[in-house]
Each structure stands twice: as structure tokens, then as C-alpha cells.
Design an enzyme around this catalytic site. Sequence first.
Site, PDB file in Angstrom:
ATOM      1  N   HIS A 155       0.675  -1.172   0.156  1.00 48.64           N
ATOM      2  CA  HIS A 155       0.049   0.063   0.056  1.00 48.64           C
ATOM      3  C   HIS A 155       0.916   1.288   0.130  1.00 48.64           C
ATOM      4  O   HIS A 155       0.206   2.449  -0.348  1.00 48.64           O
ATOM      5  CB  HIS A 155      -0.791   0.074   1.185  1.00 48.64           C
ATOM      6  CG  HIS A 155      -2.018  -0.906   0.987  1.00 48.64           C
ATOM      7  ND1 HIS A 155      -3.326  -0.638   0.668  1.00 48.64           N
ATOM      8  CD2 HIS A 155      -1.829  -2.297   1.297  1.00 48.64           C
ATOM      9  CE1 HIS A 155      -3.886  -1.787   0.715  1.00 48.64           C
ATOM     10  NE2 HIS A 155      -3.477  -2.789   0.983  1.00 48.64           N
ATOM     11  N   ASP A 363       3.446   9.465  -0.337  1.00 41.93           N
ATOM     12  CA  ASP A 363       2.385   8.614  -0.066  1.00 41.93           C
ATOM     13  C   ASP A 363       1.998   7.497  -1.194  1.00 41.93           C
ATOM     14  O   ASP A 363       2.353   7.754  -2.456  1.00 41.93           O
ATOM     15  CB  ASP A 363       1.184   9.592  -0.163  1.00 41.93           C
ATOM     16  CG  ASP A 363       0.028   9.318   0.964  1.00 41.93           C
ATOM     17  OD1 ASP A 363       0.173   8.243   1.422  1.00 41.93           O
ATOM     18  OD2 ASP A 363      -0.302  10.296   1.598  1.00 41.93           O
TER      19      ASP A 363
END
Length: 459
Positions: A155, A363
Site C-alpha cells: 500500500h 504517499d
Amino acid sequence: MSRLVVVSNRVSMPTERGARAGGLAVALAEAMTPGSLWFGWSGKRGATASDQAAVTTHGGLTYATLDLSESDYRRFYVGFSNGSLWPLLHYRTGLLDFKRDDYEGYLAVNDLFADRLVPLLRPDDTIWIHDYQLLTMADALRRRGVKNRIGFFLHIPFVPPAVLHVLPSAAVLVRALAAADLVGFQTHGDRMNFLESVASCMDVRPDANHGFTHNGHRTETIVAPIGIDADGFARTARRAAGMAETKRLIESLVGRALAIGVDRLDYTKGLPQRFDAFGQLLHRHPEHLRRISLLQIAARSREDVDRYQSLRRELDRKAGDINGAYSDFDWTPLRYMTRTVNRNTIAGFYRLARIALVTPLRDGMNLVAKEFIAAQNANDPGVLVLSRFAGAAEELTEALIVNPYDADAVADAMHAALVMPLEERVARHAALLTKVQRTTAASFCRDFLARLKAIEINA
Ligand code: ADQ
């Protein structure tokens, strides 16, 4: 039909308050058809780790959880996962706090997960392991003779070899990951970095399909950007218009524009830099003084990691500086809160906002960016200011893309957003919404699992 077994560090039980409000539970809702099994840590710590998983069923799904010992928690979770892997994979090598003992604890917990999962497995199960806490679990399962299809999805970002090798034993982790049949990433850049790391750590070159074979085992890779249930979130945002909280926020703004930031309180999210940029907006573009408020909602997280406590103190100070310099008796430019706000309430806040500041320093994806787009009124939408270092920037190119390290540039982007003509806002939002509706939580699960299930395995 083969059963899906999802493995993640934390299992959010539907009975836990608010547990299904966000995160993996929402993303995987589509994939978790009745009969599926979700396996992982219960979130509880005891004197010793569980000697077998506690199994419960709820709503047709089976949940199997284990407790960790206090020492597992400190070494595996706080130490290696959050003290080494998290900063490393977000390119923050200077924050790395590597300890050999933590690393060994990490390998031991991945082995423990494998030991506790094996008795629950059936021969035709499809196993899908999630995220950086479990990089070596596929290999741990293989060492215990598991022949099932194993997929792994990361992720968070993956770094190029030069950054990766800052971590001692990085090659062990890369080799362990290659024990999966399919390894998935949020962006093309992350996959490329992984394949270059494979070349560097294992001396294996990828083929034209971005897969590779090592010691007779083939590993395929996929780029599967995670998304949200865009239509569902849009409905939530529309419904939130009638909520008391929404009305209170509108009243408190007295006609001023709202800029919003919503993040976990984490050093990857670029919050100090964002506060500086907001200060620069007020300094460089004084026409916005008294006309805008930034609402920053920052949910506290990982408070037992020192770095997060110092971040909190830094933000308290910066917020005080900005409000001290610019506040008026009836205007507070920066509203900064670390209390939890319900996701449905936040959906309504997004819809009111003229600007969203999604400016992480790095991110994996950043779902806030997608939620903000889904929540807008298409006839009068707000503008997304998005860091080029969020995975979402690879897709959401019609946002105002900024470098979060450049406070002046972010301030200028905020100014551009505030003066942007309606026509341009509508056009940018329409293009972004199409993308947010295309790569959703459901399409993420579908694409990943379809690819995993298509892989031939020699069981
Ligand atoms: P996170 O770092 O947690 O996740 P993100 O994707 O931005 O980051 O947020 C996940 C969810 O948490 C979203 O639904 C968001 O609304 C919610 N959230 C964030 N801050 C909140 C707050 N203050 N209050 C309430 N809710 C909040 C990791 C990776 C990301 C990746 C996701 C999914 O770091 O890059 O996008 O996993 O793969």
C-alpha cells in the site's frame, strides 16, 4: 470456487466500534464474498503471543486473529515496521532507526503469522497478503510447504535500490517477497523501483511482462491503484449537507472560503510544510486575509513512536505562530484539530471546501484526494491541490500539482485555486471525477484477484 484468504497486520472486526469506517475493510468489501477468511493481528498484546488463532464468523465472513506478545509488538510493529520500513519506503532514510533485534522480531512475527495460518488453510485457497508489515510472510508460508496461489499488495511506495540498500538486510526482504506469485503496487514508479531492486538483490532481470523467474519460481507484478467507492462516497457527502456538524461549520465560516486538510498525523503527510505554505499564502497574497480558513483535521496515530510525538509538538508551535501572526478578534486563519472526526462528517466538510490540500512528502496513493473529488458538487466544485509525490498524482493529473517542499509554490497554487473561474473548476473536476469513478475500491480488488487467479501454479 476457491476461497479468498486475506492477511493483513490488523484485522478490523465488524464488531469494533467504527472499525469499518475506513481503511482496508472498506477497500476489500467487494472481494470479501461470503465464506472468505480474514487473518491477522487482533490489536491486543498479552504476556505471550496466541498459540492458535481465535476464529469467529460474522456476516458470512470468518475472522481469525492472534494476539502478539509485548515484545513482538515493540520489535515487529513499533521497531522494525514503523521505525525502519515506514521511513525507508517513504524515502526518509534520515529517520531510519534500525536495530538488528527489531529486524529479527519482524521475521519472527512473519513466521508466527505463517505458523498460525497454515492449520486454517485449504489446498485451493487464494491467499492475499497486505502491506509492509508482512513482506516476508509469503516466503514463510512457502518454507512451511504452502503451494497455494499467493498475492501480495504494497500500500505504500517502493524505493529505488540506492535508497533500499540503506536498510541492512534489504536483499533478504526482496527475495522473500519474490516468493509470492503476484506482487502489486500503487504506481508504475513503485513497480519499476521494485524490479530494479530485484535486479540488484537477486541478479534477475524482468521480462517484457514485468515478471521474473528465480530458482524455478515465477513472480508476476501488477500496478493496481487503490480507489474508493466513489458513488457511495458522493452520496454520503450529499447526505451530510443536512447534518448538524455541517451546519455548524457553515455558520462558523460566515461566508469565508474553506480550505481543508485531512490526514493521519504522520511525518510523511507534509503537515509542517503545509502550515508554512498557508502562512506564505497569507503573507504573499494579503487579499485573502480574513477571507479564508484552513481546517486541518489530523488523526493521531502511532503515538508510541517518538517521532510522532515530536511532530505533534512542531505542529502545535507552527499553528500557534500562524494564528498569532494573522488572527483577528473574529477570525482564526488556521483551525487545527487532532480529535477524531467521523468519516461521514468529513465527507460533508469536503463538499463545503473550496480547496483541499493533499500535500504529502511521499504517499503510496492517498485516498483523501479521491474522496475530496467524489464529494464535490459538480456544478460548483472545489479545487484539489495535490503533491506530485502522492501516488494519486500519477492518475489525477488535472489537479493543481505541487512540490510540497516549495511553500511559495503551494501558496501560489492555493491562490490560483481561490481565483479560478467556475468554468475551469468544473472542467478539472469532471476529468478527475471520471478517473476516480474508474479506478475504485472494487476495480482494485477485481483487477488484482483476476490477475492472481489467472496465474498457473504447479501445486
Ligand atoms: P494512510 O496513510 O492511512 O493509508 P490515506 O490513503 O490518505 O492514508 O487514508 C486512508 C483513509 O483514512 C481514508 O479513507 C481517509 O479518509 C481516512 N483518514 C485519513 N485521515 C483521517 C482523519 N484525520 N480523520 C478521519 N479519517 C481519516 C495507506 C497509505 C496510503 C494509501 C492507503 C490505501 O499510506 O498511501 O492510499 O494506505 O492503500
